[in-house]
Design a protein around this motif. Sequence first.
Motif, mmCIF file in Angstrom:
data_model
loop_
_atom_site.group_PDB
_atom_site.id
_atom_site.type_symbol
_atom_site.label_atom_id
_atom_site.label_comp_id
_atom_site.label_asym_id
_atom_site.label_seq_id
_atom_site.Cartn_x
_atom_site.Cartn_y
_atom_site.Cartn_z
ATOM 1 N N GLN A 1 0.817 -1.216 0.000
ATOM 2 C CA GLN A 1 0.000 0.000 0.000
ATOM 3 C C GLN A 1 0.847 1.261 0.000
ATOM 4 N N PHE A 2 1.915 1.277 0.774
ATOM 5 C CA PHE A 2 2.781 2.461 0.783
ATOM 6 C C PHE A 2 3.539 2.585 -0.532
ATOM 7 N N LYS A 3 3.890 1.459 -1.138
ATOM 8 C CA LYS A 3 4.566 1.502 -2.429
ATOM 9 C C LYS A 3 3.621 2.046 -3.508
ATOM 10 N N ALA A 4 2.339 1.705 -3.405
ATOM 11 C CA ALA A 4 1.354 2.132 -4.397
ATOM 12 C C ALA A 4 1.131 3.647 -4.399
ATOM 13 N N ILE A 5 1.312 4.305 -3.251
ATOM 14 C CA ILE A 5 1.066 5.756 -3.207
ATOM 15 C C ILE A 5 2.308 6.564 -3.555
ATOM 16 N N ALA A 6 3.434 5.892 -3.756
ATOM 17 C CA ALA A 6 4.677 6.612 -4.072
ATOM 18 C C ALA A 6 4.556 7.275 -5.446
ATOM 19 N N PRO A 7 4.952 8.532 -5.560
ATOM 20 C CA PRO A 7 4.884 9.209 -6.860
ATOM 21 C C PRO A 7 5.954 8.672 -7.810
ATOM 22 N N THR A 8 5.703 8.798 -9.085
ATOM 23 C CA THR A 8 6.692 8.376 -10.074
ATOM 24 C C THR A 8 7.733 9.487 -10.239
ATOM 25 N N ARG A 9 8.821 9.172 -10.909
ATOM 26 C CA ARG A 9 9.865 10.173 -11.170
ATOM 27 C C ARG A 9 9.300 11.329 -11.989
ATOM 28 N N ASP A 10 8.461 11.006 -12.967
ATOM 29 C CA ASP A 10 7.862 12.052 -13.809
ATOM 30 C C ASP A 10 6.963 12.974 -12.994
ATOM 31 N N LYS A 11 6.193 12.386 -12.081
ATOM 32 C CA LYS A 11 5.291 13.195 -11.263
ATOM 33 C C LYS A 11 6.077 14.152 -10.362
ATOM 34 N N ILE A 12 7.203 13.693 -9.828
ATOM 35 C CA ILE A 12 8.047 14.553 -8.997
ATOM 36 C C ILE A 12 8.565 15.731 -9.820
ATOM 37 N N GLU A 13 9.010 15.436 -11.032
ATOM 38 C CA GLU A 13 9.527 16.486 -11.917
ATOM 39 C C GLU A 13 8.415 17.468 -12.305
ATOM 40 N N GLN A 14 7.223 16.961 -12.617
ATOM 41 C CA GLN A 14 6.095 17.817 -12.990
ATOM 42 C C GLN A 14 5.666 18.718 -11.838
ATOM 43 N N GLU A 15 5.635 18.160 -10.625
ATOM 44 C CA GLU A 15 5.243 18.964 -9.463
ATOM 45 C C GLU A 15 6.223 20.107 -9.240
ATOM 46 N N ALA A 16 7.502 19.823 -9.378
ATOM 47 C CA ALA A 16 8.513 20.870 -9.217
ATOM 48 C C ALA A 16 8.361 21.932 -10.313
#
Length: 192
Positions: A46-61
């Motif tokens: 469950q905790f692994k499933a909520i982890a953001p992807t690398r792309d999502k981290i870059e997009q958020e920044a």
Amino acid sequence: MNEAPSSQSLRQFDRALREYLRYNQREAGPLIENRAKKVQWELYRQFKAIAPTRDKIEQEAAVHGYAIRRRQGTDGKSLSVKQELALRKRSIRYLSVSYLFRAWRANRDGQNARHSATSRRNRKIGEALIRTAKGQRHPSVRISSFLEGVMVQNRQRSLVDKALRAQAADMKTYVRRKQQEALKRTVGRIFA
């Protein structure tokens, strides 16, 4: 667990575990340890499933114009944006890893042990305290994560409650199957 699951899901899990122990023929210690490993695995998933992807981290920044809060490095200076994003991308599954205890191997007779999950810098981020050896008077397993982010995410998403409810449902399915088998045997004897 440090994540404070709701008392309702704990009571539900406890009732299901008692029934499960009653219908299973093995010793209580190894059964409890096996169930704890399943809860631990469910928490990891469950905790692994909520982890953001690398792309999502870059997009958020990028959405924030790369004006992100940065940590201090070991030298006391603020990290650059590039360094901060690299750290975030490397630690995507950090919360779920706090539930991975590589040394925890369940064996048939149970064990009395303490296993730790550690970070890359050998800091303890999670722990499993196992008291399930053969003949143990009150067998138990305590699973903990010491990361603040785990508590925050659990508060928002009730991940520990979901893991406990999933395992309670699994044990109830087992108990229902055993009850049906016993009923068939009893009815078979009556009409035989």
